[in-house]
Design a protein around this motif. Sequence first.
Motif, short mmCIF file in Angstrom:
data_model
loop_
_atom_site.label_atom_id
_atom_site.label_comp_id
_atom_site.label_asym_id
_atom_site.label_seq_id
_atom_site.Cartn_x
_atom_site.Cartn_y
_atom_site.Cartn_z
N ARG A 719 98.88 1.58 49.21
CA ARG A 719 97.73 0.71 49.40
C ARG A 719 97.76 -0.35 48.31
O ARG A 719 97.45 -0.08 47.15
CB ARG A 719 96.41 1.50 49.34
CG ARG A 719 95.21 0.64 49.74
CD ARG A 719 93.98 1.49 49.92
NE ARG A 719 93.49 2.02 48.64
CZ ARG A 719 92.47 2.87 48.55
NH1 ARG A 719 91.86 3.29 49.65
NH2 ARG A 719 92.09 3.31 47.38
N ILE A 720 98.16 -1.53 48.71
CA ILE A 720 98.31 -2.61 47.73
C ILE A 720 96.94 -3.00 47.19
O ILE A 720 96.00 -3.23 47.97
CB ILE A 720 99.03 -3.81 48.37
CG1 ILE A 720 100.48 -3.43 48.68
CG2 ILE A 720 98.97 -5.03 47.46
CD1 ILE A 720 101.30 -4.52 49.27
N SER A 747 96.70 -4.18 54.94
CA SER A 747 97.80 -3.74 55.78
C SER A 747 98.77 -4.89 56.06
O SER A 747 99.99 -4.69 56.10
CB SER A 747 97.26 -3.18 57.09
OG SER A 747 98.28 -2.71 57.91
N PHE A 748 98.23 -6.10 56.21
CA PHE A 748 99.06 -7.29 56.42
C PHE A 748 99.98 -7.54 55.22
O PHE A 748 101.19 -7.74 55.36
CB PHE A 748 98.17 -8.50 56.67
CG PHE A 748 98.85 -9.82 56.52
CD1 PHE A 748 99.77 -10.26 57.45
CD2 PHE A 748 98.59 -10.64 55.42
CE1 PHE A 748 100.41 -11.48 57.31
CE2 PHE A 748 99.22 -11.85 55.25
CZ PHE A 748 100.14 -12.28 56.20
N VAL A 749 99.41 -7.50 54.01
CA VAL A 749 100.21 -7.75 52.81
C VAL A 749 101.24 -6.63 52.62
O VAL A 749 102.41 -6.88 52.30
CB VAL A 749 99.30 -7.86 51.57
CG1 VAL A 749 100.13 -8.03 50.31
CG2 VAL A 749 98.33 -9.03 51.73
N VAL A 753 105.52 -6.80 52.69
CA VAL A 753 106.41 -6.31 51.63
C VAL A 753 107.49 -5.39 52.22
O VAL A 753 108.68 -5.55 51.93
CB VAL A 753 105.61 -5.58 50.54
CG1 VAL A 753 106.55 -4.91 49.54
CG2 VAL A 753 104.69 -6.55 49.83
N THR A 754 107.08 -4.43 53.03
CA THR A 754 108.06 -3.51 53.61
C THR A 754 109.02 -4.23 54.54
O THR A 754 110.21 -3.88 54.62
CB THR A 754 107.34 -2.37 54.35
OG1 THR A 754 106.47 -2.93 55.36
CG2 THR A 754 106.51 -1.54 53.40
N GLU A 781 104.49 -4.30 64.73
CA GLU A 781 103.29 -3.79 64.06
C GLU A 781 102.64 -4.88 63.23
O GLU A 781 101.41 -4.99 63.16
CB GLU A 781 103.66 -2.59 63.18
CG GLU A 781 104.06 -1.36 63.97
CD GLU A 781 104.46 -0.22 63.06
OE1 GLU A 781 104.49 -0.44 61.82
OE2 GLU A 781 104.74 0.88 63.57
N PHE A 782 103.46 -5.69 62.59
CA PHE A 782 102.97 -6.79 61.76
C PHE A 782 102.15 -7.76 62.61
O PHE A 782 101.04 -8.16 62.22
CB PHE A 782 104.18 -7.48 61.12
CG PHE A 782 103.82 -8.60 60.18
CD1 PHE A 782 103.43 -8.36 58.88
CD2 PHE A 782 103.88 -9.93 60.61
CE1 PHE A 782 103.11 -9.38 58.02
CE2 PHE A 782 103.56 -10.96 59.77
CZ PHE A 782 103.18 -10.69 58.46
#
Length: 852
Positions: A719-720, A747-749, A753-754, A781-782
């Motif tokens: 969780r960023i 979740s977007f950020v 990253v992933t 998903e993005f």
Amino acid sequence: MTAITQQRLRGRPAHPPGQTYLTYTPDGKRLITAGSNNAIRIYTTGSDGEPINVDDCQELNTAVVATNDFFAAGSEDGTVCVYSLGTNMLDKVLVRCTLPVRDVALSPDGDWAAVASDELVVKVVNTRDMSRVLYLREQSKPVKHLAFHPSGSYLAVSCSDGLVYVYSLSTEDPQLVKKVDGLIRSLETDEEASSRIIWHPDGTALAAPTATRGTLYCGKYAAALIWASLDIQMISRVDWERQRAFASGHMGDITALAWSPNGALLASAGMDRKLLLWETKTQKIIARYEYPSIVSLVWHPTENILSFTNSDGELFIYTDFVPSEHLNLLKKPLQSAPFIHQTNVREPPVITADHLQRNVRARRGTPDSLDDILGPDMMQDDEDDFIVDDDGAGYAEGVNGHGKRSNEHLDAPGGLVYKRRAMNDSWRPRFHPSFQPGSTPWRGNRKYLCLNLIGCVWTVDQDTHNTITVEFYDREYHRDFHFTDPYLYDKACINDYGTLFSCPPLNGAPAMIFYRPHETWTSRADWRTKLPVGEDVTSISLSDSYVVVTTSTNYVRVFTLYGMPFRVYRQKSSPTVTCASWRDYVLTMGNGPVGGDGKTRLLYTIENIKRDEICQNEDIVALPEGGEVKSVFFSDNGDPCIYDSTGVLLILLHWRSPGQARWVPLLNTNLLDRLAGGRKEESYWPVAVAQDKFHCIILKGGEKYPYFPRPLLSEFDFRIPLSPEVVSLSEGTDEPSGTEATKLEESFVRNSVTLALLEDLIAATTATHFQRSDLVRKELEFDKILLQLLAIECREGEERGAKALEIVGQMRDRSGKMIEAAGKVANRYGRNLLEEKIRELGEKRLVGMDEE
């Protein structure tokens, strides 16, 4: 040299001759004694007046304990009675036993009373509700002494069979945690000698008079060997191994002992008429007193007072018991119990601007220099500040402690105040200490050498040698093994292919590396290699391809898995800190240049050993002010990760492109939902990053390292850390986007990253079909997350149209299906203008793709 007191206290006649016991109330205001008669006496601390008598009590009392509100006394008639300190009268009979009571112990909160009698069962009774009783039944003989752990969660039972039984009282059904053999002697319950367990105030260890061989002189020419309790032995609560001992103090059986409230001192009394005061840290006697027949002794909770009673029914209240030269020990905060292996490394102080201003200059080069005698810290003259305010005109407004004027009245450019510093002033930068990822310091006689998702390696100190145990989580794939370690290995790494060990230089022998493969298609090829003399191992790492060793001479030594030296080079940043490896990649860390806070900057280098290519060269590890790296490792996908002392997990993005790497936070453990509202006090020991989760060990309370028995692994989703709520300003009002939008934005950020990490991996390697399919799935998903954000913006109103269009522009889909879906979302909420803009965006993107 120990002090022998010249003061001789006169005992106060408290009770008739016989065993006499005493206790303080937790607030220290009252001292209560009980003896062989049917009266209990209550003394007021600091008063020389007559004590209060509580009459018509039971006779032949054997124990007394107290809270601030009541006290309880046990007697040989088998009863334990509770008396009120408000009325000084009998309140109730707490429990009845069929045989004499031998000891009573109160839990720290006063809610439970443990009762030992000549019965085999120990009863633990609730002091508020006598119907609630716990029974401890594992003993084979009657119990002589009882002791509650400082937390109240454990009860130690000294049994007359010579065993110590430790029970956990955290549930309604007490569980036997440990049976400790060989610590105490087998004593009858009515013997004067003691086998009492005393928990150290920090709760990490317990101590007791231990069975010691002594010589009994039977005549002029004959002697007999007997067992006596002459020494005080400590045992670790973590692994129940023997620790430090307070030895060679008494010549007769020990009859009473007690820790000081902060655990820095220990008082013991014996049949040799000696009352000894020990320093806990060094186990040395710092004072000796002579008082015969001491039965019970207790420290005042806050004052320098030790009170004790003897078998003549006398009470002694010894004020100023700790000599003045050692009084500072009693005034310290809670001290830790002394263990065989302790890391008392004193780090150099952080050098800041304030430290530099306070730095002083020593006198040098004069025939009468006192530097060698006093040292630089004592030489505080400042030769530049010589003005004395001898006429009262105010020249010396900032007079220092030597009657000289300071220069604090002078302003530096910009209004900053400073002092001039001599050129020979010295200061020491603070280095980041070296460490081995996944290892813990010694606690007691054991430590973990390695902890990861494959398994764990730990070592046990057996005095003359160590024993190594390697355990695997998947025992169907690997077998656990155990071996005797004469080399005293202190570092280890483990993976699916083998286990790597290293040992420090010892007794003139050089440092050594040992690798043991788990399975090979030939006979198992263990190998060892020695390092050059004078070179010590600072860290080791093991990958599928190489063994990497960093040393105290700043060398990085690389070996193949079968022991062939492959590469040796000197690390640029020094001293070395740690290393990690994955396949052909090696990450090394070292101390770099000193920053403005006097602390070195931590630098890292990543290189491909096989191709001899450097990916990142001496780049800075992103740490907050005062932060340190607690662990470094590669994720299951091969991306470098660190976990710092502030509880933040970071991953290195774009690390394969020179100069493009950046540390991205994946999780701030301080912001976990389980810690909200201060409901839990816990920290986390990093283990691995795998399957898009952070794997760790939860450490309860103030623990800093995992210990035995081996704790279970826990996992947390990434969780960023973003701002808790994004605020949009519209028409002069604050309109928070809401919890739903905040979660989607995080979740977007996180997914961006992933995605970037996976794209880097596919671009740098020969991607598998699974990796390419995974990339398509993550992109989908993005875009779905963006669609959900778009729906929220459309729902908020037409004024959010610009942001909604910006969200659509972030979509990664190139087929146009997701853009088309975005247009449908806008149409559903009646955002016709936005729908038109989205359609135009989709057409431009398709045209751009055609041109490519």
